[in-house]
Design an enzyme around this catalytic site. Structure first.
Site, PDB file in Angstrom:
ATOM      1  N   HIS A  67      -6.164   0.185   7.697  1.00 39.11           N
ATOM      2  CA  HIS A  67      -6.872  -0.933   8.335  1.00 39.11           C
ATOM      3  C   HIS A  67      -7.045  -0.537   9.798  1.00 39.11           C
ATOM      4  O   HIS A  67      -6.097  -0.035  10.415  1.00 39.11           O
ATOM      5  CB  HIS A  67      -6.045  -2.216   8.181  1.00 39.11           C
ATOM      6  CG  HIS A  67      -6.673  -3.456   8.775  1.00 39.11           C
ATOM      7  ND1 HIS A  67      -8.034  -3.685   8.803  1.00 39.11           N
ATOM      8  CD2 HIS A  67      -6.120  -4.541   9.357  1.00 39.11           C
ATOM      9  CE1 HIS A  67      -8.265  -4.858   9.372  1.00 39.11           C
ATOM     10  NE2 HIS A  67      -7.126  -5.389   9.720  1.00 39.11           N
ATOM     11  N   GLU A  93     -11.191 -12.110   4.902  1.00 36.16           N
ATOM     12  CA  GLU A  93      -9.937 -12.810   4.586  1.00 36.16           C
ATOM     13  C   GLU A  93      -9.864 -14.180   5.264  1.00 36.16           C
ATOM     14  O   GLU A  93      -9.285 -15.105   4.707  1.00 36.16           O
ATOM     15  CB  GLU A  93      -8.714 -11.944   4.909  1.00 36.16           C
ATOM     16  CG  GLU A  93      -8.469 -11.644   6.366  1.00 36.16           C
ATOM     17  CD  GLU A  93      -7.519 -10.463   6.578  1.00 36.16           C
ATOM     18  OE1 GLU A  93      -7.285  -9.680   5.641  1.00 36.16           O
ATOM     19  OE2 GLU A  93      -7.004 -10.322   7.710  1.00 36.16           O
ATOM     20  N   GLN A 147       0.821  -1.218   0.000  1.00 28.19           N
ATOM     21  CA  GLN A 147       0.000   0.000   0.000  1.00 28.19           C
ATOM     22  C   GLN A 147       0.857   1.272   0.000  1.00 28.19           C
ATOM     23  O   GLN A 147       0.564   2.227  -0.712  1.00 28.19           O
ATOM     24  CB  GLN A 147      -0.937   0.016   1.211  1.00 28.19           C
ATOM     25  CG  GLN A 147      -2.029  -1.051   1.166  1.00 28.19           C
ATOM     26  CD  GLN A 147      -3.030  -0.832   0.053  1.00 28.19           C
ATOM     27  OE1 GLN A 147      -3.343   0.293  -0.322  1.00 28.19           O
ATOM     28  NE2 GLN A 147      -3.537  -1.912  -0.506  1.00 28.19           N
TER      29      GLN A 147
HETATM   30  P1  NAD Z   1       3.764  -4.414   3.480  1.00 26.25           P
HETATM   31  O1  NAD Z   1       4.191  -5.547   4.344  1.00 26.25           O
HETATM   32  O2  NAD Z   1       3.590  -4.634   2.027  1.00 26.25           O
HETATM   33  O3  NAD Z   1       4.782  -3.182   3.647  1.00 26.25           O
HETATM   34  C1  NAD Z   1       5.231  -2.779   4.880  1.00 26.25           C
HETATM   35  C2  NAD Z   1       6.230  -1.622   4.759  1.00 26.25           C
HETATM   36  O4  NAD Z   1       6.537  -1.163   6.083  1.00 26.25           O
HETATM   37  C3  NAD Z   1       7.558  -1.982   4.115  1.00 26.25           C
HETATM   38  O5  NAD Z   1       8.021  -0.847   3.429  1.00 26.25           O
HETATM   39  C4  NAD Z   1       8.447  -2.242   5.332  1.00 26.25           C
HETATM   40  O6  NAD Z   1       9.821  -2.061   5.032  1.00 26.25           O
HETATM   41  C5  NAD Z   1       7.948  -1.152   6.257  1.00 26.25           C
HETATM   42  N1  NAD Z   1       8.207  -1.382   7.670  1.00 26.25           N
HETATM   43  C6  NAD Z   1       8.165  -2.559   8.350  1.00 26.25           C
HETATM   44  N2  NAD Z   1       8.440  -2.350   9.639  1.00 26.25           N
HETATM   45  C7  NAD Z   1       8.635  -1.010   9.776  1.00 26.25           C
HETATM   46  C8  NAD Z   1       8.961  -0.168  10.875  1.00 26.25           C
HETATM   47  N3  NAD Z   1       9.116  -0.668  12.099  1.00 26.25           N
HETATM   48  N4  NAD Z   1       9.099   1.177  10.653  1.00 26.25           N
HETATM   49  C9  NAD Z   1       8.939   1.699   9.418  1.00 26.25           C
HETATM   50  N5  NAD Z   1       8.639   0.944   8.342  1.00 26.25           N
HETATM   51  C10 NAD Z   1       8.488  -0.385   8.527  1.00 26.25           C
HETATM   52  O7  NAD Z   1       2.401  -3.849   4.138  1.00 26.25           O
HETATM   53  P2  NAD Z   1       0.967  -3.642   3.415  1.00 26.25           P
HETATM   54  O8  NAD Z   1       0.421  -4.965   3.001  1.00 26.25           O
HETATM   55  O9  NAD Z   1       1.068  -2.527   2.436  1.00 26.25           O
HETATM   56  O10 NAD Z   1       0.086  -3.170   4.671  1.00 26.25           O
HETATM   57  C11 NAD Z   1       0.148  -1.828   5.176  1.00 26.25           C
HETATM   58  C12 NAD Z   1      -1.193  -1.491   5.795  1.00 26.25           C
HETATM   59  O11 NAD Z   1      -2.190  -1.478   4.776  1.00 26.25           O
HETATM   60  C13 NAD Z   1      -1.675  -2.481   6.848  1.00 26.25           C
HETATM   61  O12 NAD Z   1      -2.360  -1.771   7.845  1.00 26.25           O
HETATM   62  C14 NAD Z   1      -2.639  -3.358   6.070  1.00 26.25           C
HETATM   63  O13 NAD Z   1      -3.607  -3.975   6.895  1.00 26.25           O
HETATM   64  C15 NAD Z   1      -3.270  -2.331   5.148  1.00 26.25           C
HETATM   65  N6  NAD Z   1      -3.889  -2.833   3.918  1.00 26.25           N
HETATM   66  C16 NAD Z   1      -3.196  -3.665   3.091  1.00 26.25           C
HETATM   67  C17 NAD Z   1      -3.764  -4.099   1.904  1.00 26.25           C
HETATM   68  C18 NAD Z   1      -3.001  -4.971   0.930  1.00 26.25           C
HETATM   69  O14 NAD Z   1      -3.532  -5.268  -0.116  1.00 26.25           O
HETATM   70  N7  NAD Z   1      -1.762  -5.381   1.196  1.00 26.25           N
HETATM   71  C19 NAD Z   1      -5.068  -3.669   1.552  1.00 26.25           C
HETATM   72  C20 NAD Z   1      -5.746  -2.780   2.397  1.00 26.25           C
HETATM   73  C21 NAD Z   1      -5.141  -2.379   3.583  1.00 26.25           C
END
Ligand code: NAD
Ligand code: MG
Length: 337
Positions: free
Chosen positions: A101, A188, A21
């Site tokens: 989320h 999910e 995201q």
């Molecule tokens: P992801 O795992 O793809 O990416 C996480 C990012 O955070 C990476 O850049 C990682 O390096 C970074 N990160 C990890 N630990 C960190 C820290 N301590 N400090 C700073 N950066 C850090 O995550 P995602 O799937 O994009 O999910 C992000 C949010 O979006 C979550 O709340 C998730 O529930 C929500 N969400 C995801 C989706 C999806 O399709 N993946 C859809 C809707 C909502």
């Protein structure tokens, strides 16, 4: 909405996290003319990617300072510590804290300061689609919510963010943190990741145990699922029924309810109850804090299931799935996020 009319036009937006995201939001917001800084750990895996994409990149605490809106797009389980260490001490009074989320706010893992707005914009699609649709001049529908409004502008900021990532070009639907969190987890678990994968595995095992070739079973229960889901996606049950044979339709009507029956629905309600009463969240947080022992074991079991071996061999023979292959001219198959 153009930059000039976006309520965030003069705001600094800090996007924390640059994964599925985070990257899509940051790129879309910037292309919408908004001012974006990306906050990441300097040794983290995506720092270089954000730099290569041309962003100002800073440590989370630095990115938060001076931001008018902080989008928390790291994995859910790291958000409480990130909030305590980088956000709470640094976010400006009256700024907005945005989630994709509602998990941590709804289940009390993050208790946001009383002097900030707390809002949610959740695209109903993976990051790759949020980006590719935006690039095509379209957008992925978003749901949005306001949990705390101290500035009096929380709703406008939320809609401005949804517009900035392209959601406003499609559709935005209001929700609240409770509804978003509970329905997202239920979907999910019961239907998408959990339900669909178990349905496929049990179907595969049934055919293989009856003596049929695993390759044939794979095509029937996993590969062809995409065709059906694409029809659902494009036109619901009606389009699926229109495109499959009469024989397949009759089989659907008489056998579908034998496999997924009232007992399945009763167990879905148990899954929902565990989500609603916090049992699932408590268990998941404890599992994460214990170093993910069950998660790792169960994931390994999925990865070692016989369907994975036969699937890998068969997919290696599907040229359209190979990343280097030239794309077919019409209707390229696209992998979700
Ligand atoms: P992801 O795992 O793809 O990416 C996480 C990012 O955070 C990476 O850049 C990682 O390096 C970074 N990160 C990890 N630990 C960190 C820290 N301590 N400090 C700073 N950066 C850090 O995550 P995602 O799937 O994009 O999910 C992000 C949010 O979006 C979550 O709340 C998730 O529930 C929500 N969400 C995801 C989706 C999806 O399709 N993946 C859809 C809707 C909502
Ligand atoms: Mg599963």
């Amino acid at each position: 909405m153009s930059n000039a009319t976006n309520p965030l036009a003069t705001s600094r937006i800090a996007v924390l996290g640059y994964g599925s995201q985070g990257r899509a939001h940051a790129l879309n917001l910037r292309d919408s003319g908004l001012d974006v800084v990306v906050g990441l750990r300097p040794n983290g895996p995506t720092w270089h990617k954000a730099v290569a994409d041309g962003f100002k990149v800073a440590e989370p605490a630095e990115a938060v300072k001076g931001a008018d809106l902080v989008a928390v797009l790291t994995p859910d389980m790291v958000q409480p510590t990130l909030y305590k260490e980088a956000i709470e001490p640094n976010i400006k009074p009256g700024a907005a804290l945005l989630f994709a989320h509602g998990f941590n706010v709804h289940f009390g893992q993050i208790k946001p300061r009383a002097d900030i707005d707390v809002i949610l914009v959740a695209p109903k699609g993976p990051g790759a689609l949020v980006r590719s649709e935006y690039e095509r001049g379209r957008g992925v529908p978003c749901i949005w919510a306001v949990h705390q409004d101290v500035s009096g502008h929380a709703e406008a900021k939320t809609k401005g963010y949804a517009d900035g990532i392209g959601g406003g070009r499609a559709m935005i639907i209001q929700t609240d943190f409770k509804e978003e969190t509970e329905t997202d987890l239920f979907g999910e678990q019961a239907v998408l990741c959990g339900g669909a994968s178990e349905l496929v595995l049990k179907g595969f095992e049934t055919l293989v145990e009856a003596g049929y070739q695993p390759e044939i079973a794979y095509y029937e229960v996993m590969h062809e699922l995409k065709l059906i889901v694409d029809l659902f996606y494009e036109g619901g049950l009606a389009k699926m029924l229109q495109f499959v044979s009469e024989t397949a339709q009759y089989g659907d009507y008489v056998s579908g309810p034998r496999v997924v029956d009232a007992g399945t629905k009763a167990r879905m309600k148990e899954v929902l109850t565990d989500i609603q009463d916090g049992t699932f969240a408590r268990n998941w947080i404890a599992e994460y804090q214990a170093g993910l022992p069950n998660y790792k074991r169960l994931k390994q079991a999925d990865l070692e299931h016989p369907i994975e071996r036969v699937g890998a061999a068969l997919r290696a023979r599907m040229p359209w799935l190979q990343p280097t292959a030239p794309k077919p001219a019409a209707a390229p198959l696209k992998k979700a996020g």
